[in-house]
Scaffold this active site. Structure first.
Site, short mmCIF file in Angstrom:
data_model
loop_
_atom_site.label_atom_id
_atom_site.label_comp_id
_atom_site.label_asym_id
_atom_site.label_seq_id
_atom_site.Cartn_x
_atom_site.Cartn_y
_atom_site.Cartn_z
N PRO A 2 0.84 -1.21 0.00
CA PRO A 2 0.00 0.00 0.00
C PRO A 2 0.86 1.25 0.00
O PRO A 2 1.95 1.26 0.58
CB PRO A 2 -0.79 -0.12 1.30
N GLU A 3 0.39 2.26 -0.67
CA GLU A 3 1.10 3.54 -0.68
C GLU A 3 0.29 4.54 0.13
O GLU A 3 -0.73 4.20 0.72
CB GLU A 3 1.32 4.00 -2.13
#
Ligand SMILES: [Zn+2]
Length: 293
Positions: A2-3
């Protein structure tokens, strides 16, 4: 992985369940996450109230009434699920990968809000750590991170100064967490496409020799902020429109311009380019060789 936008979406999803709520009970089924949980993990949480749920780069930070901060990172495959106590009906789940199994529910928070928050992580690269607020500045996970890309401090002057004299590619510079925090492979590709800048361009070419920003630096910073804000907005609307309790939240809700679009037409108006995939520093880069210069 995830960013920043995905982690921010998770934060917003957890806020109603956790903020201003007390940890009534904490269950640890497996304490060997990326690092072992501290021995006094339960004791330092149980009975404490969450006084604020924040985010720094890809870390969630729950401020506790005791003066501690609970640091949480999703790793590669971590996800949070929120259940309501009555009947145990799942309300929502906030994560970025599809595969879920109760056997991977490693940590369970029973909150005084009535919500049960489970942390599920098949690969156990996620992590949790408790740090006294006063020692947060010295925390090695956080203290080398660059500025928040959506913060006011992050502007063209700052990015140009950080890229001054850098012979690495612009893409590699964006992935360097000391230059700017929270951007990963996907949003680096997307921001460069929106800025019409080649990922292969030498990073120093967005700055003068003395490190002042040129027009490319301005364009890139605007694009980074726009790409992240759009993704957060998409995540936020998927939270609001959450009709299916088992609905997925994450990347697949977003519309990417280049990421994972190899061989497809470039979406830049009037551009005849075809999206290409190359490897940079061992990661896939997607870009348009025609309009990204
Ligand atoms: Zn193009």
């Amino acid at each position: 992985m995830p960013e920043l936008p995905e982690v921010e979406t998770v934060r917003r999803g957890l806020e109603p369940a956790m903020d201003r709520a007390r940890f009534a009970k904490v269950d640890v089924h497996r304490g060997d996450l990326r690092w072992p949980l501290p021995k006094d993990f339960k004791e330092r949480l149980q009975g404490k109230t969450v006084t604020g749920l924040g985010r720094r780069a890809k870390y969630l930070l729950a401020d506790l009434s005791s003066g501690d901060v609970l640091l949480m990172h999703l790793g590669m495959s971590g996800s949070f699920h929120v259940f309501r106590e009555a009947g145990g009906k799942k309300l929502a789940r906030y994560h970025h990968e599809r595969e879920q199994h109760a056997a991977h529910d490693h940590v369970v928070f029973h909150m005084s809000s009535g919500a049960i928050v489970t942390f599920n992580d098949p690969r156990r690269f996620g992590s949790m750590k408790i740090v006294p607020r006063g020692k947060l500045e010295d925390e090695p996970l956080l203290n080398r991170l660059g500025p928040e890309p959506l913060g006011n401090a992050f502007d063209a002057a700052m990015l140009a100064a950080a890229c001054k004299g850098k012979k690495t590619s612009l893409k590699a510079a964006l992935l360097d967490q000391r230059i700017v925090a929270g951007i990963g492979n996907i949003y680096a590709c997307e921001a460069l496409h929106r800025a019409l800048l080649s990922p292969k361009r030498v990073a120093s070419t967005i700055a003068s020799k003395s490190g002042t920003p040129n027009e490319r630096a301005e364009r890139l910073v605007d694009s980074i902020k726009a790409v992240l804000n759009d993704a957060i907005k998409a995540g936020g609307s998927s939270l609001r429109d959450h009709k299916r309790p088992d609905g997925d939240l994450g990347y697949f809700q977003h519309h990417f311009r280049v990421y994972d679009r190899e061989g497809q037409r470039c979406v830049t108006p009037h551009c005849p380019g075809i999206v290409r995939r190359i490897a940079q520093n061992g990661r896939s880069t997607f870009y348009c060789p025609v309009c990204q210069k």
